[in-house]
Structure formats: structure tokens, C-alpha cells
Write an enzyme that holds these catalytic residues in place. Structure first.
Site, mmCIF file in Angstrom:
data_model
loop_
_atom_site.group_PDB
_atom_site.id
_atom_site.type_symbol
_atom_site.label_atom_id
_atom_site.label_comp_id
_atom_site.label_asym_id
_atom_site.label_seq_id
_atom_site.Cartn_x
_atom_site.Cartn_y
_atom_site.Cartn_z
ATOM 1 N N ASP A 1 71.426 58.841 19.584
ATOM 2 C CA ASP A 1 71.401 57.919 20.724
ATOM 3 C C ASP A 1 72.019 58.560 21.968
ATOM 4 O O ASP A 1 71.822 58.067 23.085
ATOM 5 C CB ASP A 1 72.234 56.672 20.401
ATOM 6 C CG ASP A 1 71.381 55.474 19.996
ATOM 7 O OD1 ASP A 1 70.245 55.367 20.487
ATOM 8 O OD2 ASP A 1 71.872 54.654 19.195
ATOM 9 N N LYS B 1 61.464 51.651 13.955
ATOM 10 C CA LYS B 1 62.048 53.000 13.888
ATOM 11 C C LYS B 1 61.780 53.621 12.532
ATOM 12 O O LYS B 1 61.383 54.789 12.438
ATOM 13 C CB LYS B 1 63.562 52.935 14.147
ATOM 14 C CG LYS B 1 63.915 52.733 15.602
ATOM 15 C CD LYS B 1 65.380 52.366 15.802
ATOM 16 C CE LYS B 1 65.630 51.997 17.271
ATOM 17 N NZ LYS B 1 66.930 51.355 17.508
ATOM 18 N N GLN C 1 72.532 50.396 15.257
ATOM 19 C CA GLN C 1 71.821 49.493 16.161
ATOM 20 C C GLN C 1 72.812 48.593 16.893
ATOM 21 O O GLN C 1 73.701 47.994 16.291
ATOM 22 C CB GLN C 1 70.815 48.645 15.346
ATOM 23 C CG GLN C 1 69.932 47.741 16.168
ATOM 24 C CD GLN C 1 68.924 48.483 17.037
ATOM 25 O OE1 GLN C 1 68.514 49.603 16.724
ATOM 26 N NE2 GLN C 1 68.533 47.866 18.135
HETATM 27 N N1 GUN Z 1 69.763 48.328 20.989
HETATM 28 C C1 GUN Z 1 68.844 48.261 21.983
HETATM 29 N N2 GUN Z 1 68.489 49.498 22.383
HETATM 30 C C2 GUN Z 1 69.218 50.358 21.627
HETATM 31 C C3 GUN Z 1 69.270 51.777 21.577
HETATM 32 O O1 GUN Z 1 68.612 52.511 22.312
HETATM 33 N N3 GUN Z 1 70.121 52.292 20.648
HETATM 34 C C4 GUN Z 1 70.880 51.513 19.832
HETATM 35 N N4 GUN Z 1 71.704 52.117 18.972
HETATM 36 N N5 GUN Z 1 70.839 50.194 19.858
HETATM 37 C C5 GUN Z 1 70.013 49.626 20.758
#
Ligand code: GUN
Length: 296
Positions: A121, A54, A98
Site C-alpha cells: 500500500d 483483490k 484493509q
Molecule cells: N481502503 C480503501 N482503499 C484502500 C487502500 O487503497 N488500501 C487499504 N489498505 N485500504 C483501503
């Protein structure tokens, strides 16, 4: 029929290029740089890889990346204090915590502490409600990526029968709302659905997000249907670990009209849509027009 394989890797690269072009214009014309803060608590190896990717892709798109790596034993109060600080930081337009969080932290409480306007998100309860009532929301990245691929392949989705297999808050439920928003007739099915094959065979669009390796087989697919495989399952085959989707690709591709592969289908779209959401959040925060084609 042999299905067209929808190349998610190439599509995601196009989305990232669109985001980068818009970010460059924001900088040149308005002196604005979108910023994304990613918070990782603990040392989960898979999460560390996601967070690194990311950060890299955020910078490649011309945006600012802020990374916070906190120890696994971080208290809820300290995490909430960081989120409160990021909520008021004008350089931060998007905040992502996350998941999964360590067990002593309440994920719902933490996610709902994020300013909904910065919730890239789309997990905050306000954004869930806005999406569910057809209002302008931040939309979860994976279903947004699926919607973009479907729109690209079909043009209009109006009137098509869509079946979503899986009822998670992160994919299944928001996917249903997005497809409804594009005027599909939507059925939501799951692992306990009776005669899942019969339900799936009614689908012009089948989205598999159930988290069970290769559960959807060719005999469950209407000839010519479009199949979006959201699953990423690590399984052992012939003594080797490999990734498979929720769809049995070989039998499905013999029947479907179009299908996403695993890997290289939906997966790459998730981070591309996170960048798109960060750009959208920055535009909204500054009263500027939203990027075309990058929102629901
Ligand atoms: N962990 C796995 N996929 C995601 C996601 O799309 N967003 C977040 N915040 N954590 C994750």
C-alpha cells in the site's frame, strides 16, 4: 473542444496483462510465485467487495492470494501477531491491511508494524519518507495508477504545471511527490484554498482527489488540460443512487484535452497497481530486476 476520455478499465487490463506476463517468467525462470496477503478485520460490506476483487485479480495474475478475515472484535495484539507472522513468511511478498479498521484498533500502529519491504500500500512511514526524499519506495497504488495514465498520455511530464486538489496521505500527498519526481511544477490545493478556480486554471495537469462530488467544474479548467478524477462519490440523482467523481464530468469534458471518467477511470487502476507493487516487492526481495513500466 471535447476531451479524449482516458479509458482506465482498458489501461488497467493492460497493466494486469503485463504483470501476469512477468509473473509467468518469474515462475518459469526462477521458480518464484509472488504472494499477496490481505487482512480484513470486521464485516464492512464495501471492504468485503474490495477484498474479494483483490483476491480474484491476484489469482488471475498467476500470484498466490492469502486472505485473512478476522472478527470485528479482534484484539490489537492478535492483529499484530498475524502481521509479525506474515512479515517473516517467505511466501508472502506483499501485505495489505484493509482500511478502515474498527475504531478500537490504531491504524497507524498496525500499518507501521508491516515490514516496509512488504508494504504494498506504501502507507508505512518508512515508505512515505523514502518517497518524499526521492528514494526507492513502495508507492501508494492510486497515485501510482494516476502517474501511469499521465505518462501514457503525455510521454514526458517535465515542466508541466500540475495542480493536485486534495491533501490526503493516501492520494494527494504521494501524488505531489510523484509529480515532482517527474519534474512537474506542483501546486497542492484543497477544500479551503482561496480562489480554487484561479489555482486550477493554471494547471496543465489537474488531479482531483478532494472527496467532494463534482466540485471541479468546467470553468475551473484550462482549455486542453488533462484532468484525472480520483473521486468516487455515491450521490442521489433523480431518485437513483449513482457514482460521480470530484469533477463535474459534462462541463469539464467540454474544456479539457483529456479526462478520466467515473466509474471506469482511476478506480480500476488501483488494484492493477496493487498487483504491480506485489510483483515489484517479490523482485526486490529476490534481488531480481524490477518490472519495467510498473514502478514510479
Ligand atoms: N481502503 C480503501 N482503499 C484502500 C487502500 O487503497 N488500501 C487499504 N489498505 N485500504 C483501503
Amino acid at each position: 473542444m471535447t476531451a479524449t476520455v482516458i479509458d482506465g478499465k482498458a489501461f488497467a487490463a493492460r497493466v494486469r496483462a503485463q504483470v501476469a506476463a512477468h509473473v509467468a517468467r518469474l515462475r518459469d525462470e526462477h521458480g518464484l510465485v509472488p504472494g499477496l496477503a490481505v487482512v480484513l478485520v470486521g464485516e464492512d460490506p464495501a471492504s468485503q467487495v474490495y477484498v474479494r476483487n483483490k483476491g480474484t485479480q491476484t489469482v488471475e495474475a498467476g500470484m498466490q492470494s492469502f486472505e485473512y478475515r478476522l472478527p470485528a472484535e479482534t484484539s490489537e495484539a492478535d492483529l499484530l501477531a498475524l502481521i509479525a507472522r506474515l512479515n517473516t513468511d517467505p511466501a508472502v511478498h506483499g501485505i495489505l491491511v484493509q482500511l478502515p479498521l474498527p475504531a478500537h484498533l490504531d491504524s497507524d500502529l498496525v500499518i507501521n508494524a508491516i515490514d516496509p519491504a512488504k508494504d504494498v500500500d506504501g502507507f508505512h512511514i518508512s515508505n512515505v519518507g523514502l518517497l518524499g526524499t526521492g528514494q526507492k519506495a513502495m508507492v501508494p497504488c492510486t497515485p501510482l495508477g494516476c502517474l501511469m495514465m499521465l505518462r501514457d498520455h503525455h510521454g514526458s511530464l517535465a515542466g508541466l504545471n500540475a495542480v493536485v486538489v486534495g491533501r490526503s496521505n493516501i492520494v494527494g500527498k504521494p501524488m505531489v511527490q510523484l509529480l515532482l519526481g517527474d519534474s512537474c511544477t506542483v501546486t497542492i490545493a484543497h477544500s479551503r484554498t482561496k480562489d480554487l478556480g484561479a489555482v486550477c486554471r493554471g494547471a496543465d495537469i489537474l488531479v482531483a482527489a478532494v472527496g467532494r462530488p463534482e466540485m471541479i467544474t468546467g470553468d475551473m479548467i484550462r482549455p486542453g488540460a488533462t484532468v484525472i478524477d480520483v473521486g468516487i462519490n455515491r450521490v442521489e440523482r433523480n431518485g437513483r443512487m449513482c457514482l460521480v467523481g470530484d469533477v463535474d464530468h459534462a462541463t469539464a469534458a467540454a474544456v479539457a484535452g483529456a479526462i478520466t471518467p467515473v466509474p471506469g477511470g482511476v478506480g480500476p487502476m488501483t488494484i492493477a497497481c496493487l498487483l504491480a507493487n506485489t510483483l515489484t516487492a517479490c523482485c526486490r526481495a529476490n534481488g531480481l530486476p524490477e518490472p519495467e513500466g510498473l514502478t514510479a
